[in-house]
Design a protein around this motif. Structure first.
Motif, PDB file in Angstrom:
ATOM      1  N   VAL A  94       1.275  -0.997   0.178  1.00 14.59           N
ATOM      2  CA  VAL A  94       0.069  -0.052  -0.129  1.00 14.59           C
ATOM      3  C   VAL A  94       1.025   1.465   0.388  1.00 14.59           C
ATOM      4  CG1 VAL A  94      -1.788   1.736   1.279  1.00 14.59           C
ATOM      5  CG2 VAL A  94      -1.669  -0.962   1.273  1.00 14.59           C
ATOM      6  N   GLU A  95       0.283   2.224  -0.631  1.00 10.87           N
ATOM      7  CA  GLU A  95       1.565   3.412  -0.522  1.00 10.87           C
ATOM      8  C   GLU A  95      -0.120   4.859  -1.162  1.00 10.87           C
ATOM      9  OE1 GLU A  95       5.018   4.057  -1.286  1.00 10.87           O
ATOM     10  OE2 GLU A  95       5.280   1.973  -1.440  1.00 10.87           O
ATOM     11  N   ILE A  96       1.233   5.505  -0.028  1.00 15.62           N
ATOM     12  CA  ILE A  96      -0.077   6.807  -0.048  1.00 15.62           C
ATOM     13  C   ILE A  96       0.802   7.823  -0.586  1.00 15.62           C
ATOM     14  CG2 ILE A  96      -1.617   8.471   1.353  1.00 15.62           C
ATOM     15  CD1 ILE A  96      -1.785   6.314   3.731  1.00 15.62           C
ATOM     16  N   VAL A 106       1.581  16.259   6.899  1.00 19.62           N
ATOM     17  CA  VAL A 106       1.332  15.336   7.801  1.00 19.62           C
ATOM     18  C   VAL A 106       2.877  14.538   7.399  1.00 19.62           C
ATOM     19  CG1 VAL A 106       0.044  12.784   7.142  1.00 19.62           C
ATOM     20  CG2 VAL A 106      -1.053  15.308   6.858  1.00 19.62           C
ATOM     21  N   ASP A 107       3.070  14.242   8.834  1.00 20.82           N
ATOM     22  CA  ASP A 107       4.564  14.129   8.526  1.00 20.82           C
ATOM     23  C   ASP A 107       4.609  11.955   7.924  1.00 20.82           C
ATOM     24  OD1 ASP A 107       6.196  11.727  10.846  1.00 20.82           O
ATOM     25  OD2 ASP A 107       7.171  13.489  10.275  1.00 20.82           O
ATOM     26  N   GLN A 108       5.729  11.767   7.630  1.00 20.92           N
ATOM     27  CA  GLN A 108       5.185  10.500   7.000  1.00 20.92           C
ATOM     28  C   GLN A 108       5.277   9.024   6.994  1.00 20.92           C
ATOM     29  OE1 GLN A 108       5.571  10.509   3.133  1.00 20.92           O
ATOM     30  NE2 GLN A 108       5.448   7.939   3.667  1.00 20.92           N
ATOM     31  N   LYS A 109       6.028   9.417   8.859  1.00 21.12           N
ATOM     32  CA  LYS A 109       5.737   8.898   9.698  1.00 21.12           C
ATOM     33  C   LYS A 109       3.924   7.881   9.735  1.00 21.12           C
ATOM     34  CE  LYS A 109       9.661   9.119  12.143  1.00 21.12           C
ATOM     35  NZ  LYS A 109      10.137   9.442  13.244  1.00 21.12           N
ATOM     36  N   GLU A 110       3.169   8.896   9.951  1.00 15.78           N
ATOM     37  CA  GLU A 110       1.427   8.317   9.410  1.00 15.78           C
ATOM     38  C   GLU A 110       1.055   7.937   8.515  1.00 15.78           C
ATOM     39  OE1 GLU A 110      -0.820  12.105  12.289  1.00 15.78           O
ATOM     40  OE2 GLU A 110       1.219  13.020  11.367  1.00 15.78           O
ATOM     41  N   TRP A 111       1.608   7.947   7.198  1.00 16.50           N
ATOM     42  CA  TRP A 111       1.235   7.716   6.360  1.00 16.50           C
ATOM     43  C   TRP A 111       1.153   6.606   6.179  1.00 16.50           C
ATOM     44  CZ3 TRP A 111      -2.090  10.346   4.515  1.00 16.50           C
ATOM     45  CH2 TRP A 111      -2.385  11.833   4.240  1.00 16.50           C
ATOM     46  N   LEU A 116       0.986   0.789   6.411  1.00 20.09           N
ATOM     47  CA  LEU A 116       1.206  -0.730   7.873  1.00 20.09           C
ATOM     48  C   LEU A 116       0.199  -1.591   8.689  1.00 20.09           C
ATOM     49  CD1 LEU A 116       3.849  -2.563   8.710  1.00 20.09           C
ATOM     50  CD2 LEU A 116       3.670  -1.551  10.594  1.00 20.09           C
ATOM     51  N   THR A 117      -0.617  -0.579   9.045  1.00 23.86           N
ATOM     52  CA  THR A 117      -2.098  -1.432   9.028  1.00 23.86           C
ATOM     53  C   THR A 117      -3.120  -2.013   8.226  1.00 23.86           C
ATOM     54  OG1 THR A 117      -1.733   0.257  11.163  1.00 23.86           O
ATOM     55  CG2 THR A 117      -3.808  -0.452  10.338  1.00 23.86           C
TER      56      THR A 117
END
Length: 163
Positions: A94-96, A106-111, A116-117
């Motif tokens: 999955v890619e956002i 929005v921090d990349q870690k949030e994406w 991952l979820t």
């Protein structure tokens, strides 16, 4: 070689089994409802597998997501606030991709956490719920950074695309 075979045997029919019409409709509804709370635009593209040419060229899921982001005009919104959720079933990725108006907010870690979820849920066979949970999280992030401030025009279709 295993990637080649995964892409060869992951068909649109297989994708329709894990993302049936009812799930696609639920995804569309989640996008529609979420966009009532913010000014951003959200699209979901589900791709069963890449073409054999793309496999030979070693196209990464991120590259493909960026290509589709452009092809479907997700970048073409008034506030540069388009967001693509790209699902590649054969690669189990999955890619956002967030447009330039969203990416710095929005921090990349949030994406990455949302991606991952989703992939963890997919590995457990929870395609619909994982996708809806991810879209709910994305809508919350977008509501924080692009709160609704009056009537808005829906600039991109809400229905997911199953390639």
């Amino acid at each position: 070689m295993s990637r080649f075979f995964r892409h060869l045997f992951t068909t649109r029919t297989a994708a329709s089994r894990v993302f049936p019409a009812t799930t696609l409709k639920a995804i569309e509804s989640c996008i529609t409802e979420g966009e009532k709370t913010h000014r951003a635009e959200l699209r979901v593209i589900i791709e069963p597998a890449l073409s054999m040419d793309a496999i030979r060229a070693k196209t990464a899921p991120r590259e493909r997501a960026l290509e589709l982001f452009g092809r479907y005009g997700i970048w073409d919104t008034e506030e540069n606030c388009g967001v693509l959720v790209y699902i590649n079933l054969a690669d189990r990725q999955v890619e956002i991709v967030a447009d330039r108006g969203v990416a710095p907010k929005v921090d990349q870690k949030e994406w990455d956490t949302i991606c991952l979820t989703m992939t963890e849920g997919f590995s457990q066979g929870r395609f619909q719920q994982s996708t809806l949970d991810a879209l709910t999280s994305i809508n919350q992030l977008l509501k924080q950074h692009f709160p609704l401030n009056g009537p808005r025009e829906n600039q991109l279709p809400d229905e997911p695309i199953l390639l």
